[in-house]
Structures are given as C-alpha cells and as structure tokens.
Design an enzyme around this catalytic site. Structure first.
Site, PDB file in Angstrom:
ATOM      1  N   LYS A 125       0.854  -1.187   0.000  1.00  0.00           N
ATOM      2  CA  LYS A 125       0.000   0.000   0.000  1.00  0.00           C
ATOM      3  C   LYS A 125       0.890   1.237   0.000  1.00  0.00           C
ATOM      4  O   LYS A 125       1.960   1.233   0.620  1.00  0.00           O
ATOM      5  CB  LYS A 125      -0.929   0.009   1.212  1.00  0.00           C
ATOM      6  CG  LYS A 125      -1.991  -1.082   1.171  1.00  0.00           C
ATOM      7  CD  LYS A 125      -2.928  -0.988   2.351  1.00  0.00           C
ATOM      8  CE  LYS A 125      -3.982  -2.080   2.297  1.00  0.00           C
ATOM      9  NZ  LYS A 125      -4.870  -2.041   3.476  1.00  0.00           N
ATOM     10  N   HIS A 128       0.802   7.281   2.685  1.00  0.00           N
ATOM     11  CA  HIS A 128      -0.010   8.495   2.630  1.00  0.00           C
ATOM     12  C   HIS A 128       0.637   9.537   3.537  1.00  0.00           C
ATOM     13  O   HIS A 128       1.582   9.233   4.281  1.00  0.00           O
ATOM     14  CB  HIS A 128      -1.472   8.211   2.991  1.00  0.00           C
ATOM     15  CG  HIS A 128      -1.675   7.633   4.355  1.00  0.00           C
ATOM     16  ND1 HIS A 128      -1.518   8.357   5.513  1.00  0.00           N
ATOM     17  CD2 HIS A 128      -2.018   6.371   4.741  1.00  0.00           C
ATOM     18  CE1 HIS A 128      -1.766   7.591   6.564  1.00  0.00           C
ATOM     19  NE2 HIS A 128      -2.069   6.379   6.123  1.00  0.00           N
ATOM     20  N   HIS A 131       1.639   8.950   7.227  1.00  0.00           N
ATOM     21  CA  HIS A 131       2.829   8.173   7.582  1.00  0.00           C
ATOM     22  C   HIS A 131       4.017   9.087   7.882  1.00  0.00           C
ATOM     23  O   HIS A 131       4.937   8.700   8.605  1.00  0.00           O
ATOM     24  CB  HIS A 131       3.216   7.219   6.444  1.00  0.00           C
ATOM     25  CG  HIS A 131       2.342   6.011   6.346  1.00  0.00           C
ATOM     26  ND1 HIS A 131       1.552   5.742   5.255  1.00  0.00           N
ATOM     27  CD2 HIS A 131       2.124   4.995   7.215  1.00  0.00           C
ATOM     28  CE1 HIS A 131       0.900   4.615   5.442  1.00  0.00           C
ATOM     29  NE2 HIS A 131       1.223   4.142   6.629  1.00  0.00           N
TER      30      HIS A 131
END
Length: 565
Positions: A125, A128, A131
C-alpha cells in the site's frame, strides 16, 4: 567552562544547600536585562524564617565578583547573576570550535540502548501523508537520543501480515501481471487489491477464498509464501526510494509477520501468570483496576489480535536488546491500546514494561484540498514531497536564477520545509497543511532557517576566519551576547527534547537561534571597511559557530542544509 555549575557551587557555599537542590531551582530569566541565571530565594524562606526579598538582598551583599561573574543583584525574591560577557562568550565559542557537530552532545546515554519504532507502513500500500508524521517524529527522536550518547535501534514494524494478504494473493492469481507490477509495484498491487473488494461485493465467496489463502500462508505453503515474500520485497524497494528522499534509514524491518510464531508463548506466559480470564468466549486480561477495558489476547475463535502480537514484539525486544527505553511512535488514537498492553505486561510481572513508552501524534488536515494529487481524496506522501520540491524550485529560479545546483537545493529545501512543518509544534497537535506558511522564506519555516544557515556560509566564503584566539571583548553588545547565549542553550534544548520525546524543542530552538543571528547580522557589520580586524575576526568566529549549531540542530530534525539559496 560550565557557568551554571560554577554559580551553583558558589551558591552552595553561600547558602549551605546541596548543589543538586540549587541546580534544580536555578532558572534562566525571561529577559536578558535580568541577568543570565536567577536563583529563587523562596526555597530558603522556610529554613531561614525570612522573606525571600530579604534573603536575596543579603546574599547579594555576600557575593563577591570574580573573573567569571560580574555581579549578583537582588530583584524581588530572586538573586540574579550576570556573567562577564567576554569570558562567557570566549568559553562558548571555544567549545563550539573544538567540538563542532559534537557540540551539545552528552554522555548520559552511554551504555544504554533506546529502541524507536516508527513509520511502519503496510506492505503493498502507498505511503499516505499521515505516515510522514510517525516517520518525521521517530527519525528525529532516534537522532536526538544518539546525540545524547544512547545506542539507538530504529525499528520499522511493517504491516506485513493478516487476512488482507489472503485477499491480495487471490487478487494477484486472478488479475496480477508481474511485468506490469514491477513497473509500478505499489500502485499496481493496490489496484488489484481494490478490484478484489469490488468483485467480492458481487461474489462473496471470494472472501472465503482469501481466508483459505491466508490459512495456507500461516501454514507455510510454498506458493503463497513465495507470493507474500514477493509483495514484501517489491514494496520495500519502493519504500526505500521514499525513505532515501527523506534521509531516513532503519536497523530492523521486523514487522508483524516476524512475530506470528511467537504469540503462543505470550498466551502461555499470561496464562501461567494467572491473569487470563474468559469473557464471552474470549481470553482477556482484566484491567478494571486500572479503569480500562479488558485487553483481549485471544478472540472467541481462538485467533490472536494486535495486542497479542505487540506483547510478543515487546517481549522479543526485551530479550534481544535489553533496552533502556522502548518507544512506539504511533498515532494518538492508539493511546488506549498501548496503555492496555503495557498494563497487561506489568500484571504479568514484567517490570521492564515500565520502560515501554507510547509517543503519540496528531492528525494532518488539509483545509483547502488544493494539493495536486491524482489519487482523489487520498493524499499520497510522494505527491506532496514532489510538489514541495517543484514549488521550491520555482521560488529559487525566480529569486536566484544564477544558482548552479538549483535542483539539488530545491530537493533539500522542499523536503526540509515539510519536515520542519511536521515538527514545528507539539507532536500531539494537529497539523494544518498550508503551502504558503510552509514555503515562507521569511516566516517561521524550514526555508527561513536554511536560508539563515546559507547566509552565514556565504559570509564565511567571502572572508574566511583567520583561526586562533579571538578577542571576545569585541563581541559584547546586546545582540552579539544574545546570540551567544542562544548558542549555549543548545545542549539544554536537546535534553528537553529527549526527556519529553518532543522534537519540537529542537525546532523552536533553531528557529530562535536563526532569529537571533539575523538580528546580529543586521546590527553588527562584518565585512564593511570601517570594522577593525579584531572585531571582524571575533564576529566571523560567531558566524562560524552559529552555522555549525544550526546545521547540527537541523540534522537532529532530519533536515539537510544547503550552502547557497
């Protein structure tokens, strides 16, 4: 020369108090005109049965000036000490010249190990923007603890286990194309993962298939394990590319999967400690005495959960690293989770659990939603980093079109601007993302501090310091002295940041240092012809010391400096 320790010793001789008591009471006055240190005489009022102002007055009469301390003045209930400016200035500048980037270091961490867990993205993933909060805070804390002499271990607790991998394996076997995935691994894996969910809504049996694949993964099936390892490997390559941009590295990538075979022991140990009880079919640790909900260790179907895995990780880290402190840089919404697992470990009799610390942080908010992202409502970190660099490059091209290495400067300044923004306030405060304030070269921003450093380096390129002893009597004006006192405070800022696990203290320090330097720069000429050589050399030494400390302070925030802007 430690002036504070010197004053503390003198006060101990005058008052009869223990030096430790005095050191704990001494303050830095709020204004320079009130002196360099202040001793509140209220701590003596009860013993001496006198009013603090009277005690301060009597102590000031007893105090004798010397080569280090110019005078001691009674102001209300305080005894204020004034250093001899030249002696203090020479001491500070000599120490910085000798220690350079090691200035502000300490030995308090010698022989002690601190673990810092941070970033911890999910495999397959994209990063974003949220993070970055964990990554920025954790990276800075690791650097701060290292500066204080601790052995730091940087841990990336990857999200690399769970039923979602059964879904991803199912999706890959149906729609995956390795050649396409390797062109853009994270986004392509996300794409087929999203497609799985879309298809599962129409064909619920896919969920059963995914559970079966994860069961195979847990059992060590060769094919599913190979696919899982492939997803992990290509994800780490992509993650490293982003980490390299941020100048971030790790010592361990032991994620959730690493502890999958270590959880049964946790269950057994908690059961042996007689703290597991049954609740609606689940096995829990009762934390009602701590005014908390129970900590679930085994669900009613016998499955373990995050708490089990985190306790297994803490136990492994204790055994492997024998840590002085085990820090988890994880969002504030997880505060209860960590309180529960720490309390459960304490109930098990693991006293070292008191050395486990949750360092929470707030949210990132976007009031205008004007970020250029091709990903809809999800704000991806790499998009933000790239846009910051591009915007910075445009500013540099306009303000300094002849700068040779514009792209390199834009990279460091643009990324530094974002890191500064994430560390400029107390970490538990939410961040309101604004390009205008983030890239304001004149405001409270990363570019402002980096420009201050570059300005100082520019002076030193034009006239290099001669080196050797300086005449510190030449740099005793208020603006010069204020800058020197700011330099001297660096070590205290680093200690405060570590004590409170708050990089903000370093950020605030270096911003105030930059302000003090710019005030000095505007009021104390260096290169003008009418400046005598002794004054010029003393001021150049001050410039050199300031750039050294700014660079060190920014490095503790994970921000790189540039020589020109």
């Amino acid at each position: 020369m430690d002036f504070k320790a010197y004053v503390t010793k003198k006060l101990a001789e005058l008052t009869g108090l223990e030096q430790e008591t005095i050191a704990g009471a001494i303050e830095i006055p709020p204004e320079q005109k009130l002196g360099d240190l202040a001793f509140p005489c209220f701590v003596l009022a009860k013993t001496l049965r006198k009013a603090p102002p009277m005690i301060a007055a009597e102590l000031s009469e007893k105090f004798e000036a010397d080569e280090w301390i110019e005078r001691a003045e009674a102001v209300g209930g305080y005894l204020n000490f004034f250093y001899r400016r030249a002696a203090f200035s020479k001491s500070v500048l000599d120490e910085i010249a000798e220690k350079k980037e090691k200035f502000g270091m300490s030995e308090i961490g010698n022989g002690k190990r601190v673990l810092v867990e941070y970033s911890s993205p999910n495999i397959a993933k994209p990063f974003h923007i949220g993070h970055l909060f964990s990554t920025a805070v954790g990276n800075s804390l690791a650097r701060i603890y290292s500066h204080l002499g601790y052995e730091t271990v940087k841990i990336n607790h990857l999200g690399d286990w769970g039923t979602q991998f059964g879904k991803l394996i199912s999706a890959y076997k149906r729609w995956g194309d390795r050649a396409v995935i390797e062109q853009d691994p994270i986004n392509e894996l996300l794409k087929i993962y999203v497609k799985f969910h879309e298809e599962a809504e129409k064909h619920p049996e896919l969920e059963d298939e995914a559970r079966e694949y994860f069961k195979k993964l847990e059992e060590g099936d060769e094919e599913t394990t190979a696919l899982w390892q492939y997803f992990r490997d290509v994800s780490l390559v992509e993650f490293k590319r982003v980490y390299d941009k941020l100048d971030v590295s790790f010592d361990s990538y032991a994620g959730e999967s690493f502890y999958s075979d270590k959880m049964q022991e946790v269950v057994d140990l908690l059961r042996d400690a007689d703290i597991l009880t049954e609740s609606e079919g689940a096995q829990v640790v009762d934390l009602s005495e701590d005014n908390m909900p129970p900590c679930i260790i085994l669900k009613s179907d016998g499955a373990t959960i995050y708490a089990t895995r985190d306790i297994a990780a803490a136990l492994y880290r204790h055994r492997t690293y024998d840590f002085h402190k085990n820090i988890y840089v994880v969002g504030t919404p997880q505060a209860l989770h960590f309180k529960q697992i720490f309390a459960s470990m304490m109930k098990a009799g693991w006293d070292w659990a008191k050395d486990c610390v949750h360092v929470g942080f707030g949210l990132v908010k976007f009031p205008d939603k004007k970020l250029s992202t091709r990903h809809g409502d999800v704000v991806f970190l790499e998009d933000v980093l790239n846009e910051s660099v591009q915007k910075t490059l445009e500013i540099i091209k306009e303000s300094n079109p002849n700068l040779e290495n514009q792209e390199e400067v834009a990279q460091k300044v643009g990324i530094g601007a974002i890191l500064y923004t994430f560390l400029k306030s107390s970490r538990e405060k939410d961040i309101v993302f604004s390009w205008d304030s983030m890239l304001d070269f004149d405001g409270e921003s990363g570019p402002y501090v980096q420009y201050t450093y570059a300005r100082g380096r520019s002076i030193l390129r034009r006239v290099a310091p001669a080196g050797g002893a300086i005449n510190a009597e030449k740099i005793t004006s208020d603006d010069e002295y204020t800058l020197i006192t700011r330099l001297n405070a660096f070590g205290d800022a680093v200690l405060d940041a570590a004590e409170k696990n708050e990089p903000f203290y370093i950020n605030r320090y270096v911003t105030n240092l930059a302000r003090a330097f710019n005030k000095f720069y505007n009021s104390c000429p260096i290169l003008k012809d009418d400046v005598d050589e002794e004054t010029r050399q003393a001021r150049l030494a001050l410039v050199e010391a300031t750039t050294c400390v700014i660079q060190t302070a920014l490095s503790l925030l994970g921000i790189q400096t540039v020589e020109e802007m």
